[in-house]
Design a protein around this motif. Structure first.
Motif, PDB file in Angstrom:
ATOM      1  N   GLY A  25       0.825  -1.209   0.000  1.00  0.00           N
ATOM      2  CA  GLY A  25       0.000   0.000   0.000  1.00  0.00           C
ATOM      3  C   GLY A  25       0.856   1.254   0.000  1.00  0.00           C
ATOM      4  O   GLY A  25       2.044   1.219   0.351  1.00  0.00           O
ATOM      5  N   ASP A  26       0.270   2.371  -0.419  1.00  0.00           N
ATOM      6  CA  ASP A  26       1.004   3.628  -0.460  1.00  0.00           C
ATOM      7  C   ASP A  26       0.102   4.774  -0.036  1.00  0.00           C
ATOM      8  O   ASP A  26      -1.086   4.600   0.205  1.00  0.00           O
ATOM      9  N   VAL A  27       0.709   5.975   0.066  1.00  0.00           N
ATOM     10  CA  VAL A  27      -0.049   7.143   0.519  1.00  0.00           C
ATOM     11  C   VAL A  27      -0.677   7.906  -0.645  1.00  0.00           C
ATOM     12  O   VAL A  27      -1.206   9.001  -0.463  1.00  0.00           O
ATOM     13  N   GLY A  28      -0.643   7.309  -1.834  1.00  0.00           N
ATOM     14  CA  GLY A  28      -1.295   7.908  -2.985  1.00  0.00           C
ATOM     15  C   GLY A  28      -2.719   7.394  -3.117  1.00  0.00           C
ATOM     16  O   GLY A  28      -3.557   7.580  -2.233  1.00  0.00           O
ATOM     17  N   TYR A  29      -3.006   6.693  -4.236  1.00  0.00           N
ATOM     18  CA  TYR A  29      -4.375   6.252  -4.491  1.00  0.00           C
ATOM     19  C   TYR A  29      -4.799   5.102  -3.584  1.00  0.00           C
ATOM     20  O   TYR A  29      -5.997   4.915  -3.322  1.00  0.00           O
ATOM     21  N   SER A  30      -3.836   4.319  -3.089  1.00  0.00           N
ATOM     22  CA  SER A  30      -4.190   3.288  -2.103  1.00  0.00           C
ATOM     23  C   SER A  30      -4.895   3.933  -0.917  1.00  0.00           C
ATOM     24  O   SER A  30      -5.956   3.492  -0.487  1.00  0.00           O
ATOM     25  N   ALA A  31      -4.272   4.987  -0.393  1.00  0.00           N
ATOM     26  CA  ALA A  31      -4.834   5.663   0.775  1.00  0.00           C
ATOM     27  C   ALA A  31      -6.089   6.446   0.408  1.00  0.00           C
ATOM     28  O   ALA A  31      -7.085   6.432   1.150  1.00  0.00           O
ATOM     29  N   LYS A  32      -6.053   7.139  -0.717  1.00  0.00           N
ATOM     30  CA  LYS A  32      -7.200   7.958  -1.124  1.00  0.00           C
ATOM     31  C   LYS A  32      -8.463   7.103  -1.265  1.00  0.00           C
ATOM     32  O   LYS A  32      -9.542   7.474  -0.771  1.00  0.00           O
ATOM     33  N   PRO A  73      10.217   5.254   2.599  1.00  0.00           N
ATOM     34  CA  PRO A  73      10.066   5.580   1.167  1.00  0.00           C
ATOM     35  C   PRO A  73       9.178   4.586   0.421  1.00  0.00           C
ATOM     36  O   PRO A  73       8.685   4.915  -0.666  1.00  0.00           O
ATOM     37  N   LEU A  74       8.962   3.394   0.994  1.00  0.00           N
ATOM     38  CA  LEU A  74       8.072   2.440   0.335  1.00  0.00           C
ATOM     39  C   LEU A  74       6.635   2.934   0.316  1.00  0.00           C
ATOM     40  O   LEU A  74       5.809   2.411  -0.432  1.00  0.00           O
ATOM     41  N   PHE A  75       6.325   3.950   1.121  1.00  0.00           N
ATOM     42  CA  PHE A  75       4.986   4.564   1.098  1.00  0.00           C
ATOM     43  C   PHE A  75       4.749   5.387  -0.176  1.00  0.00           C
ATOM     44  O   PHE A  75       3.612   5.740  -0.477  1.00  0.00           O
ATOM     45  N   ILE A  76       5.810   5.735  -0.887  1.00  0.00           N
ATOM     46  CA  ILE A  76       5.691   6.638  -2.039  1.00  0.00           C
ATOM     47  C   ILE A  76       4.849   5.989  -3.135  1.00  0.00           C
ATOM     48  O   ILE A  76       5.037   4.827  -3.500  1.00  0.00           O
ATOM     49  N   SER A  77       3.933   6.777  -3.678  1.00  0.00           N
ATOM     50  CA  SER A  77       3.062   6.320  -4.763  1.00  0.00           C
ATOM     51  C   SER A  77       3.757   6.495  -6.107  1.00  0.00           C
ATOM     52  O   SER A  77       4.128   7.610  -6.489  1.00  0.00           O
ATOM     53  N   LEU A  78       3.916   5.389  -6.834  1.00  0.00           N
ATOM     54  CA  LEU A  78       4.508   5.474  -8.173  1.00  0.00           C
ATOM     55  C   LEU A  78       3.559   6.178  -9.136  1.00  0.00           C
ATOM     56  O   LEU A  78       4.000   6.865 -10.066  1.00  0.00           O
ATOM     57  N   GLU A  79       2.267   6.006  -8.915  1.00  0.00           N
ATOM     58  CA  GLU A  79       1.289   6.695  -9.775  1.00  0.00           C
ATOM     59  C   GLU A  79       1.416   8.210  -9.648  1.00  0.00           C
ATOM     60  O   GLU A  79       1.330   8.939 -10.639  1.00  0.00           O
ATOM     61  N   LYS A  80       1.661   8.692  -8.422  1.00  0.00           N
ATOM     62  CA  LYS A  80       1.863  10.126  -8.219  1.00  0.00           C
ATOM     63  C   LYS A  80       3.159  10.597  -8.878  1.00  0.00           C
ATOM     64  O   LYS A  80       3.228  11.704  -9.427  1.00  0.00           O
ATOM     65  N   LEU A  81       4.206   9.760  -8.821  1.00  0.00           N
ATOM     66  CA  LEU A  81       5.464  10.118  -9.486  1.00  0.00           C
ATOM     67  C   LEU A  81       5.259  10.241 -10.995  1.00  0.00           C
ATOM     68  O   LEU A  81       5.819  11.143 -11.621  1.00  0.00           O
ATOM     69  N   LYS A  82       4.465   9.355 -11.552  1.00  0.00           N
ATOM     70  CA  LYS A  82       4.182   9.417 -12.984  1.00  0.00           C
ATOM     71  C   LYS A  82       3.395  10.674 -13.333  1.00  0.00           C
ATOM     72  O   LYS A  82       3.673  11.340 -14.347  1.00  0.00           O
ATOM     73  N   GLU A  83       2.420  11.018 -12.495  1.00  0.00           N
ATOM     74  CA  GLU A  83       1.638  12.230 -12.735  1.00  0.00           C
ATOM     75  C   GLU A  83       2.517  13.484 -12.717  1.00  0.00           C
ATOM     76  O   GLU A  83       2.240  14.455 -13.419  1.00  0.00           O
ATOM     77  N   GLU A  84       3.574  13.460 -11.891  1.00  0.00           N
ATOM     78  CA  GLU A  84       4.485  14.602 -11.815  1.00  0.00           C
ATOM     79  C   GLU A  84       5.511  14.603 -12.938  1.00  0.00           C
ATOM     80  O   GLU A  84       6.345  15.507 -13.018  1.00  0.00           O
ATOM     81  N   GLY A  85       5.468  13.591 -13.793  1.00  0.00           N
ATOM     82  CA  GLY A  85       6.415  13.518 -14.904  1.00  0.00           C
ATOM     83  C   GLY A  85       7.762  12.940 -14.524  1.00  0.00           C
ATOM     84  O   GLY A  85       8.708  13.001 -15.309  1.00  0.00           O
ATOM     85  N   LEU A  86       7.851  12.350 -13.347  1.00  0.00           N
ATOM     86  CA  LEU A  86       9.140  11.804 -12.906  1.00  0.00           C
ATOM     87  C   LEU A  86       9.331  10.358 -13.341  1.00  0.00           C
ATOM     88  O   LEU A  86      10.454   9.853 -13.332  1.00  0.00           O
ATOM     89  N   LEU A  87       8.250   9.686 -13.711  1.00  0.00           N
ATOM     90  CA  LEU A  87       8.325   8.353 -14.295  1.00  0.00           C
ATOM     91  C   LEU A  87       7.648   8.397 -15.658  1.00  0.00           C
ATOM     92  O   LEU A  87       6.514   8.867 -15.776  1.00  0.00           O
ATOM     93  N   GLU A  88       8.349   7.901 -16.665  1.00  0.00           N
ATOM     94  CA  GLU A  88       7.826   7.961 -18.024  1.00  0.00           C
ATOM     95  C   GLU A  88       7.379   6.611 -18.548  1.00  0.00           C
ATOM     96  O   GLU A  88       6.514   6.520 -19.408  1.00  0.00           O
ATOM     97  N   TYR A 194       7.418  13.030   2.084  1.00  0.00           N
ATOM     98  CA  TYR A 194       6.891  14.109   2.927  1.00  0.00           C
ATOM     99  C   TYR A 194       5.695  14.772   2.239  1.00  0.00           C
ATOM    100  O   TYR A 194       4.624  14.939   2.833  1.00  0.00           O
ATOM    101  N   LYS A 195       5.882  15.141   0.977  1.00  0.00           N
ATOM    102  CA  LYS A 195       4.800  15.801   0.231  1.00  0.00           C
ATOM    103  C   LYS A 195       3.580  14.895   0.098  1.00  0.00           C
ATOM    104  O   LYS A 195       2.440  15.323   0.306  1.00  0.00           O
ATOM    105  N   GLN A 196       3.811  13.646  -0.265  1.00  0.00           N
ATOM    106  CA  GLN A 196       2.687  12.745  -0.502  1.00  0.00           C
ATOM    107  C   GLN A 196       1.944  12.423   0.796  1.00  0.00           C
ATOM    108  O   GLN A 196       0.709  12.312   0.795  1.00  0.00           O
ATOM    109  N   LEU A 197       2.670  12.294   1.898  1.00  0.00           N
ATOM    110  CA  LEU A 197       2.007  12.009   3.165  1.00  0.00           C
ATOM    111  C   LEU A 197       1.200  13.211   3.647  1.00  0.00           C
ATOM    112  O   LEU A 197       0.094  13.057   4.182  1.00  0.00           O
ATOM    113  N   LEU A 198       1.725  14.417   3.441  1.00  0.00           N
ATOM    114  CA  LEU A 198       0.957  15.619   3.772  1.00  0.00           C
ATOM    115  C   LEU A 198      -0.311  15.710   2.929  1.00  0.00           C
ATOM    116  O   LEU A 198      -1.369  16.110   3.423  1.00  0.00           O
TER     117      LEU A 198
END
Length: 495
Positions: A25-32, A73-88, A194-198
């Motif tokens: 699970g992550d703090v992105g869409y899993s949590a949302k 750091p395992l809490f980080i959402s890869l989907e959120k990273l993709k939305e920010e353009g950091l994963l292509e 930090y950003k994603q958890l906030l």
């Protein structure tokens, strides 16, 4: 505590246990998505476990974090990273076959592969520099420690070259230059987490849900917290503990529990006005609304065992300057947004502290049915402020408890108490109804009990060292009908 006199209910689920395509699970869409589910079932609370980075050496237990301040750091959402353009690339490259167990090895490999790509695409910004500056009081030591530990073959800091072990300024400055990319990578991950958890907390609060977090009392010996603050712990000149933490023998464990964490130098903490603790709590309250204080009795008196002993049979109870400590805490956090974990053998002095500061304490329904009407865990014996749980992460699921742990005498008393026959199919909601109908201000239910999951879905078995902390929900486990049943019970009892 804010909302102390308002009846509320919620669900206990750790972030790593939320459904996800990526094995954890992550703090992105899993949590949302889970917050949406809580809102739709009229819940007001979501309780999570400690948020710090974990290690395979400690079975990835959130109570054995390598930092008192950093985020896993395992809490980080890869989907959120993709939305920010950091994963292509296609995120399917990082997906994991879905199961009810977090495959930590595969997850760590996949996520850090993704993090490496995201770091290459990351453009430093004023926001990042501001984050680094505002969090430098812990972030610099954490990043330096993490990079140095990797450079020295993951050896504990006591075995590093003397100049690094003892934090020689010249050596550290040289290392910062040589390891600048590794250090920057660690800070990048903390910035994103930090950003994603906030963002997760903001989304929860916007939807009427408060987050209950968790504050483990001790930190690990091999951590930046101890390396950078040796004077705050009871250590010898080589940086090894003189005394270690644990609990004495009891009914469940004839050898006691030898945790091995270094104990605090409370005289030094008092001398500096408990500054380290105030910073630690203040930092955690950025991400949560209420803090569950783990092993609360250790803030009144702690059990100290001589380092090197094989078990916790022999130790000493040592007093803490508890009223000076909590007076300082109350001065900084006037609303006292805390819950006291007061399970186990609790002495009168611990009760006095809890009552003096009016801190809600915990009552577990699985402990209630020994046949005695005087049992303090029975709802008719509660005194507010109280938080009632069917069970916690350290207990069996309610279905598993009913099958294997509740005695025949206990079952007979439980049926008399409820005034109805009990079956394996109804026991989870029987206990939920009992918790929600009680006078306790907060009623918290592990997600496994909402879903009626059995002993296979237990999170942790204390006293064991393998197979814990891996529980994860699959998408198919989320039965909305059961959450609607939870909603009905919640509304019937005014929560």
């Amino acid at each position: 505590m804010r909302g102390k006199n308002i009846r509320k209910s919620g669900v206990l689920v750790h972030i790593t246990s939320l459904p996800s395509k990526f094995g954890i699970g992550d703090v992105g869409y899993s949590a949302k998505n889970f917050i949406d589910l809580l809102k739709n079932s009229s819940q007001k609370l979501m309780q999570i476990l400690p948020i710090g980075p974990t290690e395979p050496f400690f079975d990835n237990s959130p109570y054995h974090s390598v930092s008192a301040f950093a985020i896993n750091p395992l809490f980080i959402s890869l989907e959120k990273l993709k939305e920010e353009g950091l994963l292509e690339s296609n995120l399917s490259d990082y997906e994991v076959v879905e199961s009810n167990i977090v495959p930590f090895g595969e997850v760590i490999e996949n996520k850090f592969r993704a993090f490496g790509v995201a770091f290459k695409n990351f453009k430093e910004s004023d926001e990042f520099e501001k984050f680094c500056a505002e969090n430098s009081f812990w972030l610099d030591d954490y990043a330096n420690f993490t990079a140095l530990k990797k450079r020295f073959g993951n050896k504990p800091w006591q075995e590093w070259p003397l100049e690094f072990k003892n934090r020689d300024k010249v050596a550290l400055n040289l290392a910062k230059d040589i390891l600048k990319d590794e250090i920057r990578f660690v800070k990048f991950l903390q910035f994103i987490a930090y950003k994603q958890l906030l963002e997760m907390k903001a989304y929860a609060n916007e939807n009427g849900i408060e987050i209950i977090g968790d504050l483990p009392i001790y930190v690990d010996l091999d951590s930046p917290d101890v390396w950078a603050n040796r004077e705050l712990f009871n250590l010898n000149e080589e940086g090894y503990p003189i005394k270690v933490a644990g609990v004495p023998p009891d009914y469940f464990n004839e050898n006691g529990q030898l945790w091995g964490n270094p104990v605090y130098n409370w005289d030094k903490h008092k001398e500096i006005g408990f500054e380290w603790w105030i910073r630690r709590i203040s930092h955690l309250l950025k991400f949560v609304d209420i803090v569950r204080i783990d092993h609360f009795r250790g803030f009144v008196a702690y059990y100290a065992i001589d380092a090197g002993r094989e078990n916790a049979k022999v130790g000493d109870w040592i007093r803490v300057p508890v009223y000076e400590f909590f007076d300082a805490i109350k001065n900084h956090f006037p609303s006292m947004p805390f819950i006291a974990e007061d399970l186990g053998l609790i002495t009168e002095d611990v009760v006095e502290v809890i009552e003096h500061y009016n801190i809600p304490n915990m009552r577990i329904l699985q402990f209630a049915f020994d046949g005695s009407p005087e049992n303090g865990y029975l709802p008719h014996n509660y005194k507010n402020p109280t938080v009632v749980y069917t069970g916690t992460h350290d207990h069996n699921t309610t279905v598993g408890w009913f099958k294997y742990e509740l005695t025949e005498k206990g079952k007979e008393y439980l049926e008399k108490y409820l005034g109805k026959a009990i079956t394996i199919q109804t026991i989870n909601f029987d206990l939920i109804r009992l918790a929600h109908s009680s006078i306790a201000q907060f009623s918290i239910v592990p997600v496994q009990d909402v879903l009626g999951l059995d002993e296979r879905f237990r999170v942790n078995t204390p006293g064991t060292s393998t197979g814990n902390w891996r529980f994860k929900l699959k998408f198919s486990d989320i039965d909305e009908e059961k959450f609607l049943q939870l909603k009905e019970i919640t509304e019937v009892y005014g929560r």
